[in-house]
Scaffold this motif. Structure first.
Motif, PDB file in Angstrom:
ATOM      1  N   SER A 232       0.862  -1.186   0.000  1.00 47.49           N
ATOM      2  CA  SER A 232       0.000   0.000   0.000  1.00 47.49           C
ATOM      3  C   SER A 232       0.898   1.236   0.000  1.00 47.49           C
ATOM      4  CB  SER A 232      -0.919   0.003   1.227  1.00 47.49           C
ATOM      5  OG  SER A 232      -0.156   0.053   2.410  1.00 47.49           O
ATOM      6  N   PRO A 233       0.431   2.351  -0.593  1.00 45.97           N
ATOM      7  CA  PRO A 233       1.237   3.576  -0.632  1.00 45.97           C
ATOM      8  C   PRO A 233       1.519   4.094   0.779  1.00 45.97           C
ATOM      9  CG  PRO A 233      -0.661   3.736  -2.095  1.00 45.97           C
ATOM     10  CD  PRO A 233      -0.857   2.514  -1.257  1.00 45.97           C
ATOM     11  N   ARG A 234       2.737   4.608   1.012  1.00 47.84           N
ATOM     12  CA  ARG A 234       3.118   5.116   2.337  1.00 47.84           C
ATOM     13  C   ARG A 234       4.160   6.214   2.213  1.00 47.84           C
ATOM     14  NH1 ARG A 234       1.521   2.248   6.384  1.00 47.84           N
ATOM     15  NH2 ARG A 234       0.584   0.300   5.886  1.00 47.84           N
ATOM     16  N   TRP A 235       4.173   7.055   3.224  1.00 53.12           N
ATOM     17  CA  TRP A 235       5.259   8.025   3.384  1.00 53.12           C
ATOM     18  C   TRP A 235       5.444   8.273   4.872  1.00 53.12           C
ATOM     19  CZ3 TRP A 235       4.662  12.869   5.646  1.00 53.12           C
ATOM     20  CH2 TRP A 235       3.344  13.281   5.874  1.00 53.12           C
ATOM     21  N   GLY A 236       6.642   8.690   5.239  1.00 47.53           N
ATOM     22  CA  GLY A 236       6.906   9.068   6.616  1.00 47.53           C
ATOM     23  C   GLY A 236       7.041   7.921   7.592  1.00 47.53           C
ATOM     24  N   GLY A 237       7.126   6.699   7.116  1.00 52.69           N
ATOM     25  CA  GLY A 237       7.275   5.558   8.023  1.00 52.69           C
ATOM     26  C   GLY A 237       8.719   5.315   8.407  1.00 52.69           C
ATOM     27  N   GLY A 238       8.923   4.326   9.235  1.00 49.34           N
ATOM     28  CA  GLY A 238      10.270   3.918   9.610  1.00 49.34           C
ATOM     29  C   GLY A 238      10.715   2.762   8.740  1.00 49.34           C
ATOM     30  N   SER A 239      12.007   2.664   8.499  1.00 51.18           N
ATOM     31  CA  SER A 239      12.518   1.596   7.652  1.00 51.18           C
ATOM     32  C   SER A 239      13.839   1.084   8.198  1.00 51.18           C
ATOM     33  CB  SER A 239      12.683   2.093   6.211  1.00 51.18           C
ATOM     34  OG  SER A 239      13.467   3.269   6.188  1.00 51.18           O
ATOM     35  N   GLY A 240      14.166  -0.138   7.853  1.00 53.22           N
ATOM     36  CA  GLY A 240      15.415  -0.716   8.308  1.00 53.22           C
ATOM     37  C   GLY A 240      15.552  -2.146   7.854  1.00 53.22           C
ATOM     38  N   GLN A 241      16.520  -2.838   8.461  1.00 55.98           N
ATOM     39  CA  GLN A 241      16.810  -4.204   8.102  1.00 55.98           C
ATOM     40  C   GLN A 241      16.898  -5.036   9.376  1.00 55.98           C
ATOM     41  OE1 GLN A 241      20.266  -4.449   5.617  1.00 55.98           O
ATOM     42  NE2 GLN A 241      19.644  -6.388   4.754  1.00 55.98           N
ATOM     43  N   THR A 242      16.282  -6.219   9.358  1.00 49.20           N
ATOM     44  CA  THR A 242      16.322  -7.094  10.522  1.00 49.20           C
ATOM     45  C   THR A 242      17.660  -7.831  10.564  1.00 49.20           C
ATOM     46  OG1 THR A 242      15.354  -8.963   9.337  1.00 49.20           O
ATOM     47  CG2 THR A 242      13.814  -7.439  10.427  1.00 49.20           C
ATOM     48  N   ALA A 243      17.951  -8.487  11.695  1.00 54.92           N
ATOM     49  CA  ALA A 243      19.210  -9.211  11.870  1.00 54.92           C
ATOM     50  C   ALA A 243      19.375 -10.326  10.837  1.00 54.92           C
ATOM     51  CB  ALA A 243      19.303  -9.783  13.271  1.00 54.92           C
ATOM     52  N   ASP A 244      18.251 -10.885  10.354  1.00 54.17           N
ATOM     53  CA  ASP A 244      18.359 -11.962   9.364  1.00 54.17           C
ATOM     54  C   ASP A 244      18.303 -11.450   7.921  1.00 54.17           C
ATOM     55  OD1 ASP A 244      15.691 -11.308   9.128  1.00 54.17           O
ATOM     56  OD2 ASP A 244      14.933 -13.297   9.662  1.00 54.17           O
ATOM     57  N   GLY A 245      18.403 -10.118   7.745  1.00 60.35           N
ATOM     58  CA  GLY A 245      18.509  -9.530   6.411  1.00 60.35           C
ATOM     59  C   GLY A 245      17.216  -9.107   5.753  1.00 60.35           C
ATOM     60  N   ARG A 246      16.073  -9.305   6.411  1.00 64.05           N
ATOM     61  CA  ARG A 246      14.814  -8.863   5.821  1.00 64.05           C
ATOM     62  C   ARG A 246      14.690  -7.346   5.906  1.00 64.05           C
ATOM     63  NH1 ARG A 246      10.516 -12.011   8.958  1.00 64.05           N
ATOM     64  NH2 ARG A 246      12.141 -11.871  10.525  1.00 64.05           N
ATOM     65  N   LEU A 247      14.117  -6.757   4.863  1.00 64.36           N
ATOM     66  CA  LEU A 247      13.906  -5.315   4.827  1.00 64.36           C
ATOM     67  C   LEU A 247      12.511  -5.017   5.332  1.00 64.36           C
ATOM     68  CD1 LEU A 247      15.388  -4.620   1.275  1.00 64.36           C
ATOM     69  CD2 LEU A 247      16.563  -4.616   3.486  1.00 64.36           C
ATOM     70  N   VAL A 248      12.375  -4.001   6.185  1.00 61.71           N
ATOM     71  CA  VAL A 248      11.070  -3.654   6.729  1.00 61.71           C
ATOM     72  C   VAL A 248      10.796  -2.170   6.559  1.00 61.71           C
ATOM     73  CG1 VAL A 248      11.019  -5.530   8.406  1.00 61.71           C
ATOM     74  CG2 VAL A 248      12.004  -3.347   9.061  1.00 61.71           C
ATOM     75  N   PHE A 249       9.533  -1.847   6.330  1.00 57.33           N
ATOM     76  CA  PHE A 249       9.054  -0.476   6.250  1.00 57.33           C
ATOM     77  C   PHE A 249       7.750  -0.467   7.029  1.00 57.33           C
ATOM     78  CE2 PHE A 249       6.879   3.066   3.946  1.00 57.33           C
ATOM     79  CZ  PHE A 249       7.771   4.065   4.325  1.00 57.33           C
ATOM     80  N   VAL A 250       7.696   0.271   8.128  1.00 57.96           N
ATOM     81  CA  VAL A 250       6.535   0.216   9.013  1.00 57.96           C
ATOM     82  C   VAL A 250       5.941   1.607   9.221  1.00 57.96           C
ATOM     83  CG1 VAL A 250       7.337  -1.829  10.201  1.00 57.96           C
ATOM     84  CG2 VAL A 250       7.985   0.390  11.069  1.00 57.96           C
ATOM     85  N   GLY A 251       4.655   1.622   9.512  1.00 58.46           N
ATOM     86  CA  GLY A 251       3.983   2.875   9.858  1.00 58.46           C
ATOM     87  C   GLY A 251       3.843   3.785   8.652  1.00 58.46           C
ATOM     88  N   GLY A 252       3.791   5.046   8.940  1.00 58.40           N
ATOM     89  CA  GLY A 252       3.621   6.046   7.899  1.00 58.40           C
ATOM     90  C   GLY A 252       2.159   6.339   7.640  1.00 58.40           C
ATOM     91  N   SER A 253       1.929   7.187   6.669  1.00 59.85           N
ATOM     92  CA  SER A 253       0.570   7.591   6.326  1.00 59.85           C
ATOM     93  C   SER A 253       0.206   7.073   4.960  1.00 59.85           C
ATOM     94  CB  SER A 253       0.466   9.106   6.298  1.00 59.85           C
ATOM     95  OG  SER A 253       0.755   9.627   7.571  1.00 59.85           O
TER      96      SER A 253
END
Length: 181
Positions: free
Chosen positions: A160-181
């Motif tokens: 889904s479209p998002r902006w302003g969320g948090g992003s990063g990488q987990t210890a096992d290498g997965r990419l995550v993008f959470v929250g936002g509007s």
């Protein structure tokens, strides 16, 4: 203190003991004449750098050695930008901010998430399009050190479209993008 208060700015460590603060807005609007500063932590001073484009909500990406890429953002009139600029620190010839060789962002965007993939490549996630709507697109921005240029590659869309969320990488290498509007 800064020469001018600002919001919607981006900061990045230059790898030479200084931090670059670029772009932003003030009570008077978008900052154009003094939109680039470098913090010298040893001297405890802000130094005005070269002028760039009047814009806000950019991403600043470290290249090390006094260099950084400044990408995207929005400009007066709420236009989403796709351009990428290269900041070069040169104590002898003076600091410069210039258009980076190679490709710009494929989709102009402001306020995207950024996930570091390697020291010279980043996944740019979501953000806001020029019409004010959130984006569901992703793209990889990569710096080619040998060619001194930027390359961009389209990535998979977000669920889904998002902006302003948090992003990063987990210890096992997965990419995550959470929250936002």
């Amino acid at each position: 203190p800064l020469n001018e208060p600002r919001a919607d700015a981006a900061a990045v460590a230059l790898g030479d003991g200084r931090t670059l603060l670029v772009a932003g807005t003030s009570g008077a609007g978008y900052l154009a004449s003094t939109d680039l500063f470098a913090w010298d932590g040893l001297a405890g001073t802000w130094t005005a750098g070269p002028n760039g484009r009047a814009r806000a909500s950019v991403v600043a990406l470290p290249l090390g050695g006094g260099r950084a890429l400044v990408a995207g953002g929005r400009e007066p009139g709420d236009g989403a930008l796709g351009n990428v600029q290269l900041y070069l620190s040169d104590p002898i010839g003076g600091d410069t901010l210039m258009g980076a060789a190679g490709n710009a962002l494929i989709n102009g965007r402001s306020s995207p998430g950024v996930i570091t993939l390697s020291p010279t490549s980043w996944l740019i996630v979501g953000g806001v399009a020029g019409n004010g709507n959130p984006r569901d697109t992703t793209e990889t921005l990569a710096w080619d050190e040998a060619l001194q240029r930027v390359d961009t590659i389209v990535g998979p869309p977000l669920p889904s479209p998002r902006w302003g969320g948090g992003s990063g990488q987990t210890a096992d290498g997965r990419l995550v993008f959470v929250g936002g509007s």
